[in-house]
Design an enzyme around this catalytic site. Structure first.
Site, PDB file in Angstrom:
ATOM      1  N   ASP A 257       0.844  -1.186   0.000  1.00 49.94           N
ATOM      2  CA  ASP A 257       0.000   0.000   0.000  1.00 49.94           C
ATOM      3  C   ASP A 257       0.883   1.241   0.000  1.00 49.94           C
ATOM      4  OD1 ASP A 257       0.102   1.065   3.045  1.00 49.94           O
ATOM      5  OD2 ASP A 257      -0.112  -1.113   3.105  1.00 49.94           O
TER       6      ASP A 257
ATOM      7  N   ASP B  41      -9.834   3.229   5.816  1.00 47.50           N
ATOM      8  CA  ASP B  41      -8.742   3.220   6.787  1.00 47.50           C
ATOM      9  C   ASP B  41      -9.230   3.944   8.029  1.00 47.50           C
ATOM     10  OD1 ASP B  41      -6.440   3.518   8.265  1.00 47.50           O
ATOM     11  OD2 ASP B  41      -5.315   4.595   6.727  1.00 47.50           O
TER      12      ASP B  41
ATOM     13  N   GLU C 127      -8.420   4.172  12.012  1.00 42.53           N
ATOM     14  CA  GLU C 127      -7.359   3.787  12.953  1.00 42.53           C
ATOM     15  C   GLU C 127      -7.058   4.927  13.907  1.00 42.53           C
ATOM     16  OE1 GLU C 127      -3.236   4.157  11.403  1.00 42.53           O
ATOM     17  OE2 GLU C 127      -4.192   4.018   9.410  1.00 42.53           O
TER      18      GLU C 127
END
Length: 288
Positions: free
Chosen positions: A87, A176, A178
């Site tokens: 990534d 994403d 987090e």
């Protein structure tokens, strides 16, 4: 670049790229390969414990995980039926996809957007370049639940590279979600508010694309910020972040991970990952 907040627009400069470094268990500093140009001190990542946040837009997949959970630098044993992936974000700039392909990487995720205020300026080279070399690739969105709604961010993502097509080479978009690199770990939300925000994003993404988005997270963040909510596991592929020799404990609701980000210091460039299956399973996820 500008940031939308409460109906107003404030100037926001394009974030600078910076070197990412960390200390392994053996005490050796490893740095992601970036152009060897001197970077200003203001562009450096904020060490854990510092109060000065990085510039908005500079977040990348695993940035919060690395700061909160650390990097042990342990090697990952080779297992059958795993497919190597990578990534990348603007920190990697123009990526040498040929070198990654030669090293065995067969799939990739590219940062497309963050919040509703940032688009990766290298997205076209990274997203199209990985496709051209032969990889199965997808886009990811760095969530900032404290800035705008999940619905708004899903729309922004789809409108700026996060869409999907049934061509056998396009993975569903990834959320994403987090540790917050800019402030409060859970973005100032209660566990129920966070679950609602994620649900809104996922519902809007599916309405726009017909696909269930992938969730990227760490177990430690999921437990703290969603109360270890178990309601997404039935339909949402899990991309777990854990820099160790195994994926470890998974968040509630998932019996297995689809992908595992096992290091933030790839041998060539970017963060490296293992798909939980052979290459044909990567293609199957792309096809839906």
């Amino acid at each position: 670049m500008s940031v939308q907040r409460s109906g107003t627009t404030v100037p926001h400069p394009e974030p600078k790229r910076y070197r990412r470094s960390r200390t392994t268990a053996a005490g050796t500093l490893l740095a992601v390969l970036l152009p060897a140009t001197a970077l200003p001190a203001s562009a450096a990542p904020t060490p854990a414990g510092d109060t000065e946040p990085p510039p908005r837009g500079s977040a990348y997949l695993g940035m919060g995980v690395l700061r909160h959970d650390g990097q042990d630098g342990l090697p990952v044993p080779t297992r059958a039926a795993q497919t190597e992936g990578v990534d990348v974000s603007s920190h990697q700039g123009n990526v040498d996809w040929s070198a990654l392909w030669s090293s065995g990487v067969r799939w990739s995720y590219v940062k497309a957007t963050e919040g509703t205020y940032y688009k990766n300026p290298y997205f076209a080279q990274q997203y199209n370049g990985s496709y051209t070399i032969g990889m199965v690739r997808g886009a990811y969105h760095f969530a900032t639940p404290d800035t705008t709604s999940g619905t708004a961010q899903a729309d922004y993502f789809v409108d700026n590279g996060g869409g999907w097509s049934r061509d056998g080479k396009t993975l569903p978009g990834a959320l994403d979600i987090e540790w917050n690199p800019y402030g409060a770990a859970c973005y100032g939300k209660t566990t129920s508010q966070m679950v609602t925000w994620i649900r809104d994003f996922l519902a809007r993404y599916k309405a726009r694309t017909g696909r269930n988005a992938v969730i990227y997270t760490s177990t430690s963040w999921w437990k703290q910020c969603t109360g270890n909510y178990s309601g997404f596991g039935a339909n949402t592929p899990l991309w777990i972040a854990r820099y160790s020799t195994t994926p470890g404990e998974l968040p509630a609701g998932w019996e297995f991970q689809t992908m595992w980000q096992y290091t933030s210091s790839g041998p060539i460039v970017g963060d490296h990952n293992k798909f939980n299956g052979a290459y044909d399973r990567v293609v199957a996820l792309a096809n839906g």
